[in-house]
Design a protein around this motif. Structure first.
Motif, short mmCIF file in Angstrom:
data_model
loop_
_atom_site.label_atom_id
_atom_site.label_comp_id
_atom_site.label_asym_id
_atom_site.label_seq_id
_atom_site.Cartn_x
_atom_site.Cartn_y
_atom_site.Cartn_z
N MET A 131 48.51 67.65 23.80
CA MET A 131 47.05 67.57 23.91
C MET A 131 46.49 68.83 24.55
O MET A 131 45.43 69.34 24.16
CB MET A 131 46.66 66.33 24.73
N PHE A 132 47.19 69.36 25.56
CA PHE A 132 46.75 70.61 26.19
C PHE A 132 46.67 71.73 25.16
O PHE A 132 45.69 72.49 25.12
CB PHE A 132 47.70 70.98 27.32
N ASP A 133 47.68 71.83 24.32
CA ASP A 133 47.68 72.86 23.28
C ASP A 133 46.55 72.64 22.28
O ASP A 133 45.89 73.59 21.85
CB ASP A 133 49.03 72.89 22.56
N GLU A 134 46.32 71.39 21.90
CA GLU A 134 45.23 71.08 20.97
C GLU A 134 43.88 71.51 21.54
O GLU A 134 43.05 72.11 20.83
CB GLU A 134 45.21 69.58 20.68
N MET A 135 43.65 71.20 22.81
CA MET A 135 42.36 71.53 23.42
C MET A 135 42.18 73.04 23.55
O MET A 135 41.07 73.55 23.34
CB MET A 135 42.24 70.84 24.79
N ASN A 136 43.22 73.75 23.89
CA ASN A 136 43.11 75.20 24.01
C ASN A 136 42.91 75.86 22.66
O ASN A 136 42.21 76.88 22.56
CB ASN A 136 44.33 75.77 24.72
N ASN A 137 43.50 75.31 21.62
CA ASN A 137 43.26 75.83 20.28
C ASN A 137 41.83 75.58 19.83
O ASN A 137 41.23 76.37 19.09
CB ASN A 137 44.23 75.20 19.28
N LEU A 138 41.27 74.48 20.32
CA LEU A 138 39.91 74.11 19.95
C LEU A 138 38.86 74.90 20.72
O LEU A 138 37.75 75.14 20.23
CB LEU A 138 39.70 72.61 20.19
N ALA A 139 39.21 75.29 21.94
CA ALA A 139 38.26 76.00 22.80
C ALA A 139 37.83 77.31 22.14
O ALA A 139 38.57 77.95 21.42
CB ALA A 139 38.90 76.27 24.16
N LEU A 147 35.17 74.26 25.99
CA LEU A 147 35.64 73.09 25.26
C LEU A 147 34.48 72.12 25.10
O LEU A 147 33.80 71.77 26.07
CB LEU A 147 36.78 72.43 26.03
N SER A 148 34.24 71.69 23.88
CA SER A 148 33.16 70.74 23.61
C SER A 148 33.69 69.31 23.71
O SER A 148 34.66 68.97 23.04
CB SER A 148 32.60 70.98 22.20
N LYS A 200 36.87 64.39 18.56
CA LYS A 200 37.21 64.28 17.14
C LYS A 200 38.65 64.71 16.84
O LYS A 200 39.07 64.68 15.68
CB LYS A 200 36.24 65.12 16.30
N ILE A 201 39.39 65.13 17.87
CA ILE A 201 40.80 65.42 17.67
C ILE A 201 41.51 64.14 17.24
O ILE A 201 41.30 63.07 17.82
CB ILE A 201 41.45 65.98 18.96
N LYS A 202 42.35 64.24 16.22
CA LYS A 202 43.07 63.07 15.73
C LYS A 202 44.42 62.94 16.44
O LYS A 202 45.14 63.92 16.61
CB LYS A 202 43.26 63.13 14.22
N VAL A 203 44.71 61.73 16.87
CA VAL A 203 46.01 61.42 17.46
C VAL A 203 46.51 60.12 16.85
O VAL A 203 45.74 59.36 16.24
CB VAL A 203 45.92 61.27 18.99
N VAL A 204 47.78 59.87 17.01
CA VAL A 204 48.37 58.62 16.54
C VAL A 204 48.45 57.66 17.71
O VAL A 204 49.20 57.88 18.68
CB VAL A 204 49.76 58.85 15.92
N PHE A 205 47.64 56.59 17.65
CA PHE A 205 47.61 55.62 18.74
C PHE A 205 48.68 54.55 18.52
O PHE A 205 48.81 54.01 17.41
CB PHE A 205 46.25 54.94 18.83
#
Length: 402
Positions: free
Chosen positions: A326-334, A342-343, A349-354
């Motif tokens: 998740m940290f990597d996802e957020m930094n890629n999105l920033a 970061l919005s 809207k990041i997709k994860v498998v729950f």
């Protein structure tokens, strides 16, 4: 107990740290830099950067009993902070933004006592050149050398150091427990939800690469990211009860409730979710984006550029946002040229498998007591540090006999 006046320049020698090019970073000698001066009494040697050994002279190496100060920094709150060097690695040095103090005779002057003395607000005010301010513009060898104060004999120094160290030893023990609990929580999260070794995984059917019943969806389908409020700095007041939490208070897994601005009254238009409580989960949205921590303490208000993570399953949400993926996802999105931003909406809207609700509930039952214990230990550390800080000036002035 006998007290006498001493001039720091008569009992200690001072030396500025070394300046070097960024290209000097490599394997070799560990380096203490300004970024390593937190609230800890001594540095975490394992987390220090390393520089090439050939840029370091022998007399730049630190030894047990040395005290290192922040000499200059853009953040005036850091200037004058110090740390004690205790059982360091074979080769460790300090940057040009620091000053080393080394006592000429440690049989007459206890470095532990002096480290506490240097942490006392009276010393910082003396270094700032004012009776009221504690922010030092710039620290120099000359300013340290002419500093004079009353100190007890060596036996008294050691007694005072032992009293204050007892508080810091308890704080350190709590920090170790917190680290173990945090690691246990993250390890279980990874085992269950990343490595897919959850209870009953042997019999679970895998459909399209995920266990049966697990659903891919956006974060905001189960977790809310609530933005902070844009407080006006003109309304800040040091006498206020309420404390404003900004991005600087959100460390990586650690809440810093000390370095805050204050406010007397809550703005009537501030959303209710900006009133923070024990256990609330925060996410940094600017600068070092993706840092997550848990609030402990009262009367905190959430400023803009920090989001509160709200979920019916807070422990799962906390571990999800603390995970490396998740940290990597957020930094890629920033995004942002000057600094990362970061919005909350885009993050949602990041997709994860729950996993299934049942598995999340089981995870909550096992891990939530760990997170609650972390919050309790953090509150205990706060009380210990407050008690130590109240005692410190009274011991250093001789108001309390030991």
């Amino acid at each position: 107990m006998m007290w006498r006046k001493v001039k720091l320049g008569d009992i200690a020698e001072f030396s500025n740290g070394i300046n070097f090019d960024k290209g000097a970073y490599s394997k070799g000698v560990k380096l203490i830099n300004v970024s390593n001066f937190g609230n800890r009494f001594s540095p975490e040697y394992n987390s220090l950067d390393e520089i090439k050994g050939e840029v370091v002279r022998n007399n730049d190496l630190l030894s047990t009993g040395d005290i290192v100060f922040v000499r200059s920094n853009g953040n005036k709150e850091l200037v004058g902070r110090c740390m004690l060097i205790d059982n360091p690695p074979d080769k460790i040095t300090y940057s040009g933004f620091c000053i080393r103090a080394r006592f000429k005779d440690t049989t007459d002057h206890d470095p532990v006592f002096w480290t506490y003395h240097f942490k006392n607000m009276a010393f910082r005010r003396a270094m700032s050149g004012t009776a009221i301010g504690a922010n030092i513009q710039n620290l120099s060898q000359g300013r340290l050398a002419v500093y004079e104060t009353m100190v007890p004999n060596i036996e008294g120094q050691k007694r005072i150091a032992n009293i204050l160290s007892a508080y810091d030893n308890l704080i350190e023990n709590n920090q170790k427990q917190i680290k173990l609990l945090e690691e246990a929580a993250q390890r279980l999260y990874k085992e269950w939800f990343v490595d897919l070794r959850f209870p009953g995984h042997e019999d679970a059917a895998i459909i399209d690469g995920v266990p049966e019943g697990w659903i891919e969806d956006t974060i905001d389908s189960k977790i809310d990211l609530l933005s902070g409020y844009a407080f006006k700095s003109a309304e800040f007041n040091d006498e206020g009860t309420y404390r404003i939490v900004t991005i600087k208070n959100v460390k990586d897994g650690q809440f810093d409730g000390d370095n805050v601005s204050h406010m007397v009254d809550i703005p009537p238009q501030m959303p209710e979710h900006c009133k923070l409580s024990d256990g609330d989960i925060l996410l940094s949205l600017t600068g070092n984006v993706g840092r997550v921590c848990i609030v402990h303490g009262d009367n905190y208000l959430l400023n803009q550029r920090v989001a509160k993570i709200k979920s019916d399953n807070p422990t799962y949400a906390y571990c999800l946002f603390r995970s490396k993926d998740m940290f990597d996802e957020m930094n890629n999105l920033a995004n942002g040229a000057a600094q990362q931003n970061l919005s909350p909406i885009r993050t949602g809207k990041i997709k994860v498998v729950f996993p299934t609700d049942e598995l999340i509930d089981t995870f909550e039952e096992i891990v939530s007591p760990m997170i609650e214990k972390i919050t309790m230990l953090n509150k205990t550390m706060l009380l210990l540090s407050q008690a130590r800080d109240r005692l410190l000036p009274k011991l250093m002035s001789g108001e309390i006999e030991v």
